[in-house]
Write an enzyme that holds these catalytic residues in place. Sequence first.
Site, PDB file in Angstrom:
ATOM      1  N   SER A   1     -23.930  50.271   1.873  1.00  0.00           N
ATOM      2  CA  SER A   1     -25.102  49.420   2.080  1.00  0.00           C
ATOM      3  C   SER A   1     -26.405  50.131   1.744  1.00  0.00           C
ATOM      4  O   SER A   1     -26.621  50.531   0.619  1.00  0.00           O
ATOM      5  CB  SER A   1     -25.106  48.899   3.517  1.00  0.00           C
ATOM      6  OG  SER A   1     -24.069  47.972   3.694  1.00  0.00           O
TER       7      SER A   1
ATOM      8  N   ASP B   1     -30.064  56.093 -10.695  1.00  0.00           N
ATOM      9  CA  ASP B   1     -30.452  55.236 -11.821  1.00  0.00           C
ATOM     10  C   ASP B   1     -31.764  55.683 -12.440  1.00  0.00           C
ATOM     11  O   ASP B   1     -31.999  55.471 -13.626  1.00  0.00           O
ATOM     12  CB  ASP B   1     -30.566  53.776 -11.368  1.00  0.00           C
ATOM     13  CG  ASP B   1     -29.214  53.114 -11.189  1.00  0.00           C
ATOM     14  OD1 ASP B   1     -28.192  53.819 -11.262  1.00  0.00           O
ATOM     15  OD2 ASP B   1     -29.179  51.883 -10.969  1.00  0.00           O
TER      16      ASP B   1
ATOM     17  N   LYS C   1     -20.763  47.927  -0.568  1.00  0.00           N
ATOM     18  CA  LYS C   1     -21.273  46.759   0.153  1.00  0.00           C
ATOM     19  C   LYS C   1     -22.629  46.399  -0.447  1.00  0.00           C
ATOM     20  O   LYS C   1     -23.639  47.016  -0.152  1.00  0.00           O
ATOM     21  CB  LYS C   1     -21.427  47.027   1.644  1.00  0.00           C
ATOM     22  CG  LYS C   1     -21.921  45.785   2.391  1.00  0.00           C
ATOM     23  CD  LYS C   1     -22.008  46.021   3.884  1.00  0.00           C
ATOM     24  CE  LYS C   1     -22.457  44.741   4.594  1.00  0.00           C
ATOM     25  NZ  LYS C   1     -23.859  44.409   4.285  1.00  0.00           N
TER      26      LYS C   1
END
Length: 394
Positions: free
Chosen positions: A309, A320, A334
């Site tokens: 999460s 990223d 999740k």
Amino acid sequence: MRAPRPDRAGLDFRCGRVPYAPAMTSGRVRRRAVLALAFGAALTTGAATGAWHETAVDAAVPGQRGAETRLRTPLPPGGVPLDGVPLGPDEARELLSVLDDPWAAYYPADAVSGYRRQVDGTYPGVGLTVRQAAGRVTVAYVQPAGPAARAGIVEGDEITAVDGTPAGDLGLAGVVAALRGPVGTPVTLAVGARPVDLVREILTGTDVTAEPVPDTGLLWLRVAGFGRGTADRVRAALARAPEGVLLDLRGNPGGLVDEAAAVASAFLPPGPVVSYDDGTGGRRELDVAGPPGDTDTPVVVLADGGTASAAEVLLAALRDRGRAVVVGSTTYGKGSVQAPTTLGDGGVLNLTIGHWYPPGGHAVDGRGIDPDIAVPAGEAETRGVEVLEGLADE
């Protein structure tokens, strides 16, 4: 009628809400059908499965893995507004029983104070995180100085029963639910064949621990959850000006998205952190905010199957955007978002409202995030330090 737009801090990026599913009598079946018709479109999508923190376990509650000072929810996708609906405990639980939402949860009015308190960084519990693999429920993380740690429970221990009920009969969600309870109440775990008696107490659910890596200029920074104040504690730890940061997110089940974004902001230059469905059919984006972050110190993130999460939000944002190298194993996956709503009886209903996406735009739900360097669990720390030392030398 358009639902109110939520405060982003009210969103729950936490892993481990446990649905309540009562046994069905003929009367309940009839009431269930009525609820399904009344709330038809509100019976919406769910999320993935995975690692669970016993916090949600225990604040009628997470943390499980939380609540908000202002408990308002956006409209469930295609659904109807539920804020202030005079839904009693039985009806709320029946509604959960027909939801296709494994992360939905109902908190009775007398448990809401504990639900709110957990988001402020405390919750009643025994101080452990559990996960399930190959049919076994094992300990993913033990909170330092908590009841489980004091009893000698360690990462990797198998939980075979809770209060005499086999873990195999309970399932992961059942184990988490069985760990719930008020402060001061006992619970007995079977750890392997060994019975362990624990007493639930108020714990800090947003552990941030920082210590130097011996014989180096590196900082080992462990973040075990995201509640109120997590980002402030991370920034305070970074004030030590280390030569490199080993950011340990293993076993971190998630928490509040604004805190995860604030932690990311401590490491990133201006730009995106995460975007998510806002529950009204739109998409919102959280960008780097707050004081300028440390964009130069090398960062290595340790991750595993219990990293979930909001912890995945942080990890994905750093990776990223080229800010960190990830060492360990694939994360939990999740990628869903929950938001709470206050019902007419004062209880709280937590429903999934959509999904979140990292800066790279790739889906996380049900897939997880693969590490840059995959290593067995027992080698993650050593390998992480090696990689971090190499980056620091550069």
